[in-house]
Design an enzyme around this catalytic site. Structure first.
Site, mmCIF file in Angstrom:
data_model
loop_
_atom_site.group_PDB
_atom_site.id
_atom_site.type_symbol
_atom_site.label_atom_id
_atom_site.label_comp_id
_atom_site.label_asym_id
_atom_site.label_seq_id
_atom_site.Cartn_x
_atom_site.Cartn_y
_atom_site.Cartn_z
ATOM 1 N N LYS A 86 -1.463 0.810 -12.141
ATOM 2 C CA LYS A 86 -2.155 1.102 -10.890
ATOM 3 C C LYS A 86 -3.255 2.118 -11.153
ATOM 4 O O LYS A 86 -3.000 3.321 -11.272
ATOM 5 C CB LYS A 86 -1.167 1.638 -9.851
ATOM 6 N N ALA A 100 -6.186 -8.443 -3.857
ATOM 7 C CA ALA A 100 -5.261 -7.616 -4.633
ATOM 8 C C ALA A 100 -4.646 -6.551 -3.748
ATOM 9 O O ALA A 100 -5.160 -6.241 -2.674
ATOM 10 C CB ALA A 100 -5.999 -6.963 -5.804
ATOM 11 N N SER A 101 -3.537 -5.988 -4.208
ATOM 12 C CA SER A 101 -2.810 -4.947 -3.480
ATOM 13 C C SER A 101 -2.527 -5.421 -2.056
ATOM 14 O O SER A 101 -1.842 -6.423 -1.873
ATOM 15 C CB SER A 101 -3.587 -3.632 -3.492
ATOM 16 N N GLY A 102 -3.071 -4.735 -1.052
ATOM 17 C CA GLY A 102 -2.840 -5.150 0.324
ATOM 18 C C GLY A 102 -3.362 -6.541 0.614
ATOM 19 O O GLY A 102 -2.833 -7.252 1.473
ATOM 20 N N TYR A 129 -0.704 -8.703 -0.582
ATOM 21 C CA TYR A 129 0.405 -8.511 0.351
ATOM 22 C C TYR A 129 0.293 -9.520 1.498
ATOM 23 O O TYR A 129 1.282 -10.142 1.912
ATOM 24 C CB TYR A 129 0.354 -7.083 0.897
#
Length: 750
Positions: free
Chosen positions: A318, A516-518, A521
């Site tokens: 990260k 990516a990430s959120g 999600y």
């Protein structure tokens, strides 16, 4: 009455036996589970020894797990059991099994059930435990090993009545939708290309409109060809591939397409190679030197002004937060960036070589030679010819038989965008598919002057999701994502709403440049995830933190005292660092947020948490690499996502559908006033002007002094060559240092 339908005619009587014994859907389910000794994985509806924590025969079984007697029997008899995506009762499909043996098996199963309600209760407990996974993964192609439609464009010329109908529609079209016959469609691709449809006041280019123009031009008998002027682009490789895909479709119409470049790097050349002809002026700046990726770090700058960042980053890859918390690149981040760079570079070599009829070695030699003389590019066959723009127009006029001193007969990109697909008989279809676009960083609420600005606001997007869920008009949904993430809570709230939507109708996630990430999600709530080869995705991790401004306060003579009640009431105090117990609490809360993200990703992708951990830890993958690891189901663009949505909704691939855009970008106050603000800044002066512009741009009265909440956000990753905006990038890097100086000056006046 729960109906159990037998696909084979010989098993119809056995079906009636089971149906008569089961007076409810729940009892039928209990009967099935009892018959197979609970050897049913309700995650993907296949046979397993689930109570002993074995996984199903195809995807979920652990290595070395022992197959049960029931599983061997089922494999031998080739019985498959699935649930239809249209929520119909459970279906059996049998082969190589007689009616008598199946009837005997069904009758023996009835005698083994002492009480239907007891069996139902036992199975219900198992069902509840796995219901979340079933809802999310029952339509997941990766789990079911289902072949997806390719979504490839099929060009079909209009004939007969349809051709006459198009001509009639052109005659009655509104004046601003008319195009002269034999016109050249002129398109200028430059700067930022946004994923959202643009409003009237927006100046940027819209990817959906660019792609629609290529499709319309392919079928429009009034358009003789396309002339593209390519300038430095500010977009990712995913959007470039989407445009290339539509150029390939346009070329199937047999019309010419030429490109003109005066200034270009690797990304622009990659796009131009898809055109049949490529022209450059004699003094063109064509910099084909190779690709690179870089990272910047401000920890040293922050130390000099007395700011201490206290960051909790979960996941060794990260990198979001490294800019302010480190002075150099971590080995994990170096490994990740190197892998991404290799994927992008390999794809660039392959596509350029294929487009130009060269080998990869030839392309590598071109980069190694460092050619800056366009004559050598022409001699090597890398460009078509060297011409000025007026010479190209003269060439096109001669090619199209246009005489006289009048300029080239052409139609502008924006004007052609007004031509309706209905005019060309490209629209229609009673079935509707909703297109929801989620673009930008994620936040929970919008306020201040940026009331209609950029980014994903969970409150706004959730309203659209609920609208689609409650509507009976839409057969399926395509969620188009172009987001590096943002607020973790907002991402989770949207995940929940998308999950509820996916329980009622098919939801297909289509990724653009980055999800990516959120952003990922959100995507993992969909039944199927489609990404481009070079989409940046994954980054399953979280980061949070605060700034300790104690030393800076001391330098500028600023003091602060707090009276509080509660052990952790001063957790966000910025005048001092964390206490040991606060730091521990902060770390555990971040770890809890990461665990929820990872476990939901594992649930959505039908993986064990341990296996998901191997591909999580905040690591960013390209779409191609993500597919190999089960994070993505298919490679392609929005056309493939629509094709899969049609398939999931039970719409034939040949049938037309109406795509309804629900996310048209509205101009923010910043956009409308941007031109005036720029002039105002030039007159007012740099420092005060920048402060005022920051207030208008961010919609905030004062700058934030700490990170708010847990962030599921990917750090900036930019893979490209030297290009032509290197000086601008340098200014962009220094702008962060400038911001720190501004922060110091602002605090001194507080």
């Amino acid at each position: 009455m729960a109906l159990i339908i037998m696909r084979m005619g010989a098993a119809l009587q056995a079906s009636a036996t089971i149906a008569s014994a089961a007076n409810s859907r729940q009892q039928a389910r209990a009967l099935i589970a009892t018959q197979f000794s609970s050897h049913v994985c309700w995650d993907c509806i296949s046979y397993v020894t689930h109570p002993t924590n074995f996984f199903c025969m195809k995807q979920h079984r652990r290595k070395g797990a022992r197959k049960s007697f029931t599983e061997n029997f089922l494999l031998r008899k080739k019985i498959s059991f699935r649930r239809d995506s249209s929520k119909m009762p459970y279906l059996f499909s049998t082969s190589n099994i007689s009616h008598r043996s199946f009837k005997k098996m069904a009758e023996s199963s009835l005698s083994d059930v002492p009480n239907s309600s007891e069996a139902s209760e036992a199975v219900e407990q198992q069902t509840v435990e796995n219901d979340e996974s079933q809802k999310l993964s029952e339509d997941n192609g990766a789990v079911a090993s289902e072949p997806f439609p390719s979504g490839d464009f099929e060009f079909r010329k209009l004939k007969g009545w349809n051709k006459f109908l198009v001509k009639l529609k052109m005659m009655i079209a509104l004046p601003w939708q008319r195009v002269k016959k034999g016109s050249v469609l002129r398109m200028k691709l430059s700067g930022q290309i946004t994923e959202e449809l643009q409003g009237r006041f927006a100046q940027g280019l819209s990817l959906p409109q660019i792609c629609q123009n290529f499709i319309k031009a392919a079928h429009d008998p009034r358009v003789a060809g396309v002339y593209i002027e390519i300038e430095p682009l500010d977009c990712g490789w995913g959007k470039i591939d989407e445009i290339c895909r539509h150029i390939e479709y346009y070329k199937k119409a047999g019309k010419f397409i030429i490109a003109y470049m005066a200034v270009a790097g690797e990304k622009e050349y990659y796009l131009a190679c898809k055109c049949e002809e490529l022209y450059v002026p004699p003094g063109a700046y064509i910099t084909l030197l190779g690709l690179k990726v870089q990272a910047t770090f401000l920890r040293g700058v922050l130390e000099n002004i007395g700011v201490e960042p206290q960051i909790q980053r979960i996941g060794k890859y990260k990198s979001f937060g490294d800019t302010i918390s480190r002075k150099d690149m971590s080995e994990a981040n170096r490994e990740m960036l190197t892998s991404i760079l290799d994927d992008v570079f390999s794809n660039w070599l392959e596509r350029v070589a294929l487009s130009k009829g060269k080998s990869k070695e030839d392309v590598i030699n071109l980069l190694e030679e460092g050619i800056f003389d366009v004559k050598k590019l022409k001699g090597g066959g890398w460009i078509t010819d060297i011409k000025y723009e007026d010479e190209i127009e003269a060439m096109l006029k001669e090619r199209l038989g246009q005489k006289g001193d009048k300029p080239l007969q052409s139609v502008d990109y924006k004007r052609y965008s007004r031509v309706k697909e209905w005019t060309l008989s490209l629209s229609g279809g009673k079935d509707k598919i909703a297109i929801i676009r989620a673009v930008g960083s994620i936040s929970r609420a919008r306020g201040g002057l940026n009331a209609s600005g950029d980014g994903i606001v969970s409150d706004v997007l959730i309203e659209k999701i609920r609208e689609v869920r409650e509507s009976k008009s839409f057969k399926a949904v395509v969620l188009r994502i172009d987001s590096p993430g943002g607020d973790a809570l907002a991402s989770d709230l949207m995940w929940r709403e998308l999950r509820l939507l996916a329980a009622k109708k098919p939801v297909i996630a289509s990724m653009a440049d980055v999800a990516a990430s959120g952003g990922y999600y959100m995507a993992m709530a969909a039944g199927v995830i489609v990404a481009e080869k070079l989409t940046l995705t994954g980054s399953i991790g979280v980061v949070t933190g605060k700034f300790n401004l104690g030393q800076l306060y001391h330098k500028v003579g600023f003091t602060k005292e707090i009276i509080s009640r509660g052990r952790f009431a001063e957790l966000d105090a910025d005048q001092r660092p964390f206490r040991p117990d606060e730091e521990d609490f902060f770390a555990r809360s971040a770890q809890n947020a990461y665990k929820q993200f990872r476990d939901k990703a594992a649930l959505s992708r039908s993986m064990e948490p341990e296996r998901m951990e191997d591909v999580a830890q905040g690591r960013v993958w390209t779409g191609k690499a993500a597919k190999k690891r089960g994070l993505v189901d298919a490679i392609g663009g929005i056309s493939r996502a629509v094709s899969i949505a049609k398939h999931k909704a039970g719409i034939s691939n040949e049938s037309k559908v109406t795509l309804v855009e629900l996310s048209k970008r509205q101009p923010s106050l910043t956009t409308i006033l941007r031109g005036g603000v720029n002039v105002f800044l030039a007159c007012l002066g740099s420092e005060d002007g920048v402060k005022l512009f920051d207030v208008i741009k961010k919609g905030k009265i004062l700058p934030e002094r700490r990170l708010l909440g847990v962030q599921a956000h990917m750090g900036e990753i930019l893979v490209e060559g030297l290009g032509v905006d290197e000086s601008f990038k340098c200014l962009k890097d220094y702008s962060a240092l400038w911001a720190c100086t501004m922060l110091k000056e602002w605090l001194s006046c507080d």
